[in-house]
Design a protein around this motif. Sequence first.
Motif, short mmCIF file in Angstrom:
data_model
loop_
_atom_site.label_atom_id
_atom_site.label_comp_id
_atom_site.label_asym_id
_atom_site.label_seq_id
_atom_site.Cartn_x
_atom_site.Cartn_y
_atom_site.Cartn_z
N GLU A 45 -8.67 -3.08 15.71
CA GLU A 45 -7.34 -3.22 15.10
C GLU A 45 -7.37 -2.85 13.63
OE1 GLU A 45 -5.37 -6.76 17.84
OE2 GLU A 45 -6.81 -7.27 16.26
N ALA A 46 -8.45 -3.24 12.95
CA ALA A 46 -8.59 -2.86 11.54
C ALA A 46 -8.69 -1.34 11.41
CB ALA A 46 -9.80 -3.55 10.94
N GLN A 47 -9.41 -0.72 12.33
CA GLN A 47 -9.54 0.74 12.34
C GLN A 47 -8.18 1.39 12.54
OE1 GLN A 47 -11.93 2.81 11.74
NE2 GLN A 47 -13.92 1.93 12.25
N ARG A 48 -7.37 0.80 13.41
CA ARG A 48 -6.04 1.34 13.67
C ARG A 48 -5.17 1.29 12.41
NH1 ARG A 48 -1.40 -1.52 17.40
NH2 ARG A 48 0.19 0.11 17.21
N LEU A 49 -5.23 0.19 11.70
CA LEU A 49 -4.48 0.07 10.45
C LEU A 49 -4.96 1.08 9.41
CD1 LEU A 49 -4.23 -3.82 10.10
CD2 LEU A 49 -2.28 -2.24 10.17
N ALA A 50 -6.28 1.23 9.31
CA ALA A 50 -6.84 2.17 8.34
C ALA A 50 -6.42 3.61 8.68
CB ALA A 50 -8.35 2.05 8.31
N SER A 51 -6.41 3.94 9.97
CA SER A 51 -6.00 5.28 10.40
C SER A 51 -4.53 5.52 10.07
CB SER A 51 -6.23 5.45 11.90
OG SER A 51 -7.61 5.37 12.21
N ALA A 53 -2.82 4.13 7.62
CA ALA A 53 -2.70 4.30 6.17
C ALA A 53 -3.10 5.71 5.74
CB ALA A 53 -3.55 3.26 5.45
N ARG A 54 -4.17 6.24 6.34
CA ARG A 54 -4.61 7.59 5.99
C ARG A 54 -3.60 8.64 6.45
NH1 ARG A 54 -9.72 5.38 7.48
NH2 ARG A 54 -9.47 6.19 9.60
N ALA A 55 -2.93 8.38 7.57
CA ALA A 55 -1.96 9.34 8.11
C ALA A 55 -0.61 9.25 7.42
CB ALA A 55 -1.78 9.10 9.61
N ASN A 56 -0.39 8.19 6.65
CA ASN A 56 0.90 7.99 5.98
C ASN A 56 0.68 7.69 4.49
OD1 ASN A 56 3.09 7.71 8.36
ND2 ASN A 56 1.17 6.74 9.01
N PRO A 57 0.13 8.65 3.75
CA PRO A 57 -0.23 8.37 2.35
C PRO A 57 0.96 8.02 1.47
CG PRO A 57 -0.36 10.72 2.83
CD PRO A 57 -0.20 10.03 4.14
N GLU A 58 2.14 8.60 1.75
CA GLU A 58 3.31 8.30 0.92
C GLU A 58 3.71 6.83 1.05
OE1 GLU A 58 6.34 8.52 -1.74
OE2 GLU A 58 4.78 10.02 -1.36
N ILE A 59 3.66 6.31 2.27
CA ILE A 59 3.99 4.90 2.50
C ILE A 59 2.88 4.01 1.97
CG2 ILE A 59 4.68 3.19 4.22
CD1 ILE A 59 6.56 5.62 3.91
N ARG A 62 3.00 2.57 -1.53
CA ARG A 62 4.05 1.62 -1.88
C ARG A 62 3.56 0.19 -1.72
NH1 ARG A 62 8.90 4.36 -3.67
NH2 ARG A 62 8.44 6.53 -3.15
N TRP A 63 4.07 -0.72 -2.58
CA TRP A 63 3.78 -2.14 -2.45
C TRP A 63 4.56 -2.70 -1.27
CZ3 TRP A 63 0.70 -5.74 -4.86
CH2 TRP A 63 1.01 -7.08 -4.63
N PRO A 64 3.97 -3.57 -0.41
CA PRO A 64 2.59 -4.06 -0.47
C PRO A 64 1.60 -3.23 0.35
CG PRO A 64 3.79 -5.31 1.16
CD PRO A 64 4.77 -4.31 0.60
N ALA A 65 2.09 -2.10 0.94
CA ALA A 65 1.21 -1.28 1.76
C ALA A 65 0.02 -0.76 0.95
CB ALA A 65 1.98 -0.12 2.35
N ASN A 66 0.23 -0.55 -0.38
CA ASN A 66 -0.86 -0.01 -1.19
C ASN A 66 -2.04 -0.98 -1.28
OD1 ASN A 66 0.59 -1.79 -2.80
ND2 ASN A 66 0.40 -0.56 -4.66
N LEU A 67 -1.76 -2.28 -1.37
CA LEU A 67 -2.85 -3.25 -1.42
C LEU A 67 -3.58 -3.31 -0.09
CD1 LEU A 67 -1.61 -6.29 -3.51
CD2 LEU A 67 -3.03 -4.37 -4.19
N LEU A 68 -2.81 -3.27 0.99
CA LEU A 68 -3.43 -3.30 2.30
C LEU A 68 -4.30 -2.06 2.51
CD1 LEU A 68 -3.79 -4.53 5.09
CD2 LEU A 68 -1.65 -3.43 5.79
N ALA A 69 -3.78 -0.89 2.12
CA ALA A 69 -4.55 0.35 2.28
C ALA A 69 -5.82 0.32 1.45
CB ALA A 69 -3.69 1.55 1.89
N ARG A 70 -5.72 -0.19 0.22
CA ARG A 70 -6.89 -0.23 -0.65
C ARG A 70 -7.92 -1.22 -0.12
NH1 ARG A 70 -6.23 0.58 -7.08
NH2 ARG A 70 -8.43 0.83 -7.61
N ARG A 71 -7.44 -2.34 0.40
CA ARG A 71 -8.36 -3.33 0.97
C ARG A 71 -9.08 -2.77 2.18
NH1 ARG A 71 -12.18 -6.12 0.74
NH2 ARG A 71 -12.37 -8.08 1.86
N LEU A 72 -8.37 -2.03 3.03
CA LEU A 72 -8.99 -1.42 4.20
C LEU A 72 -10.02 -0.38 3.79
CD1 LEU A 72 -5.78 -1.07 6.37
CD2 LEU A 72 -7.81 -2.39 7.01
N GLU A 73 -9.72 0.36 2.73
CA GLU A 73 -10.68 1.35 2.22
C GLU A 73 -11.96 0.67 1.76
OE1 GLU A 73 -10.95 4.66 -1.39
OE2 GLU A 73 -9.01 3.86 -0.77
#
Length: 207
Positions: A45-51, A53-59, A62-73
């Motif tokens: 599931e974590a891999q799915r979220l990370a994928s 985020a990588r496929a939707n860089p514009e989103i 944005r806050w709070p997606a940016n924190l989630l994406a950075r944390r997954l990275e």
Amino acid sequence: MTEAPRPPRTRAHRLRDRLSIEQGLAEMMGIVQGVIADGRVSEEEAQRLASWARANPEIARRWPANLLARRLEQIFEDGRVDGRERKHLAAILGQMARTPGALADLSTDLPVDDPPPPVVFEGQTFVFAGELAYGPTRACEREVVDLGGECERAVTRRTDYLVIGSIGAEDWRQQSFGRQVDQVVQQRARGATMAIISEETWAAALP
């Protein structure tokens, strides 16, 4: 050869972009709610979220997606997700699923400075309070130190910024960092210059 100027963006363009971003964030929230439905986060599931985020860089910017994406990275830097990382990720997703607007509207729920002050890292001392969506406190402290600042675990006369974490922030009066807010207020009464800022304000200042 001079490049022709781009035509100005119209109101219709801006509205379409906004709708696209809102739809993207709604899609992210649907994924988040599905992942956290059983209260746990698997590596898949974590891999799915990370994928996503990588496929939707514009989103993902944005806050709070940016924190989630950075944390997954950060989590996948070593190619795997351990139990502690899954537990922390579940806490972040649980907060987002329960109150989707809580992270975005953090400044209205907490006793933070409004408007927020400029955040300067060089030579400044930071204290992190509460649980942060960005990651463990040590990871946040590393960001500050790398940018020339210092960190302490308790509010003192040297404190320049008290940063309040997003997770569970709506119950700040019952959290341990409620006492730290009181300490900042007391130090201010004695003439100290200190700022209370949200995690969103702190994260937005990172390069």
